[in-house]
Motif scaffolding. Sequence first.
Motif, PDB file in Angstrom:
ATOM      1  N   ASP A 192       0.808  -1.212   0.000  1.00  0.00           N
ATOM      2  CA  ASP A 192       0.000   0.000   0.000  1.00  0.00           C
ATOM      3  C   ASP A 192       0.843   1.264   0.000  1.00  0.00           C
ATOM      4  O   ASP A 192       0.717   2.130   0.867  1.00  0.00           O
ATOM      5  N   ASN A 194       1.587   4.806  -0.774  1.00  0.00           N
ATOM      6  CA  ASN A 194       0.750   5.963  -1.051  1.00  0.00           C
ATOM      7  C   ASN A 194       1.373   7.191  -0.407  1.00  0.00           C
ATOM      8  O   ASN A 194       2.447   7.111   0.205  1.00  0.00           O
ATOM      9  N   TYR A 229      -7.358   2.774  -6.689  1.00  0.00           N
ATOM     10  CA  TYR A 229      -5.905   2.928  -6.625  1.00  0.00           C
ATOM     11  C   TYR A 229      -5.189   1.590  -6.429  1.00  0.00           C
ATOM     12  O   TYR A 229      -3.985   1.553  -6.182  1.00  0.00           O
ATOM     13  N   SER A 248       1.709   1.260  -7.734  1.00  0.00           N
ATOM     14  CA  SER A 248       1.432   2.185  -6.633  1.00  0.00           C
ATOM     15  C   SER A 248       2.333   3.411  -6.698  1.00  0.00           C
ATOM     16  O   SER A 248       1.896   4.524  -6.377  1.00  0.00           O
ATOM     17  N   THR A 251       0.789   5.897  -8.856  1.00  0.00           N
ATOM     18  CA  THR A 251      -0.271   6.712  -8.237  1.00  0.00           C
ATOM     19  C   THR A 251       0.324   7.848  -7.405  1.00  0.00           C
ATOM     20  O   THR A 251      -0.262   8.930  -7.332  1.00  0.00           O
ATOM     21  N   ASP A 255      -0.214  11.932  -7.701  1.00  0.00           N
ATOM     22  CA  ASP A 255      -0.424  12.858  -6.578  1.00  0.00           C
ATOM     23  C   ASP A 255       0.501  14.064  -6.689  1.00  0.00           C
ATOM     24  O   ASP A 255       0.095  15.209  -6.459  1.00  0.00           O
ATOM     25  N   ARG A 261      -5.939  13.561  -5.220  1.00  0.00           N
ATOM     26  CA  ARG A 261      -6.093  12.139  -5.513  1.00  0.00           C
ATOM     27  C   ARG A 261      -6.949  11.964  -6.766  1.00  0.00           C
ATOM     28  O   ARG A 261      -8.156  12.189  -6.760  1.00  0.00           O
TER      29      ARG A 261
END
Length: 503
Positions: A192, A194, A229, A248, A251, A255, A261
């Motif tokens: 994950d 992020n 996502y 990931s 993503t 950002d 987002r």
Amino acid sequence: MGCCSSLLRAETHPEKPNHHRLSQQRPSFSLRQGAAAPAMAAAARGGEVPAFAVFSLAELSDATDGFAAANIVSESGEKAPNLVYKGRLSKRQWIAVKKFTKSAWPDSKQFAEEAWGVGKLRHKRLANLIGYCCEGDERLLVAEYMPNDTLAKHLFHWENQTIEWAMRLRVAYHIAEALEYCSNEGRPLYHDLNAYRVLFDKHGNPRLSCFGLMKNSRDGKSYSTNLAYTPPEYLRNGRVTPESVIFSFGTVLLDLLSGKRIPPSQALDMIRIKNIPLLMDSHLEGKFSTEEATTLVDLASQCLQYEPRDRPNTNKLVSILAPLQTKSEVPSHVMLGIQRHEEAPPTPQNPRSAMGEACSRMDLTAIHQILVTTHYRDDEGTNELSFQEWTQQMRDMLDARKRGDFAFRDKDFKTAIDCYTQFVDVGTMVSPTVYARRSLCHLMCDQADAALRDAMQAQCVYPDWPTAFYMQAVALAKLQMHSDATDMLNEAAGLEEKRQKGS
């Protein structure tokens, strides 16, 4: 601690005093103790990071004030029960403690082995894991504490200023370097990834949280519940792969580009129709290179490809992002628009005076006021001059000191340095107070090395003067030599105590 020994240390590696010693450690590993050696061996790459250790629950409870709610930090946007707490160990080192339930890691041996595996990693781009606790039903991880919030906070919830373009490029590059290092060390899986997993250290440098390197626990998901996502292959089979990590990372690039987002599918549609201006963060107000933005957009597009085999590896990420670092000479805290976080030296064992309190807090303004107030009363008895010396040189020398005193009082520290230097260079009269004042001027001008030299000169002129030791403590702390700073604070407090008993 004498001035000569301090000088020797300061002239070797003032910011990394243990660099040579750490780099000579031979790696060895066995459960519970052996991981400390490779961790120390790698410290040359990641800065001076504590060796991996096993903590007791009592230690971590004390450090976090009993896991008080006031110490909860939103390191990764997680909710109870997997919370992260800010804490401080007895040696005054700040830590981040992540608390799991037993159901998250029912097998204590598996938890310990996984923690040891992550704990062997040491890199300057990671918020490194420095230990764990596994007592009874408790499962806790201990990492370096990052005091300047998350990328999510600075991108999505900024209060003072948005992140400038060059800093966004630096974030992308540093996180790519972190992923490349982990991949090369045999830990390519990150769960994950992020904007909450990207943290800023006391210098404002972006770091990747080590918590995402732990394998998926029983009661958790490798990715957040927002399916937009989540890598498509994870939705198919529930497995994390190195290619999933690249998705990931893509993503996170979105950002950084947009400042918000945006679902990858929506972003890819914008890219396909070449509507890149709409993708860019309006808060940048056009202050970015179109060529660099195009490169970042292209890289994000590659990372977000549906088929894992079509995505780049970590080596390619680094090679593409490295040439975009055009402001490498500018410190991160300047670009981020924050004050550099200074950690005060630990509390000395002996009672402190007002000067000691100010130095322990690193309160340069308070130190300045004290030096102005005490004037030259501690210089008595340090000079014996002949009548000839007085008449020939004293007038110009005292005039230079007087001008320095006026500048010092008015906080014109650069002028004060120049005037005090004229006084010192004549050499007819020595003044520990001048050295102490010039030391503070250097600190005010962010010249910690010069400040340390002046404080040591003050000690040489007046060996039992507490102020000389206090000023060394502040300079050493500025140079990140906190153990030596503590020694100096204790010596200064001890000298003050002797002076009080003798009076």
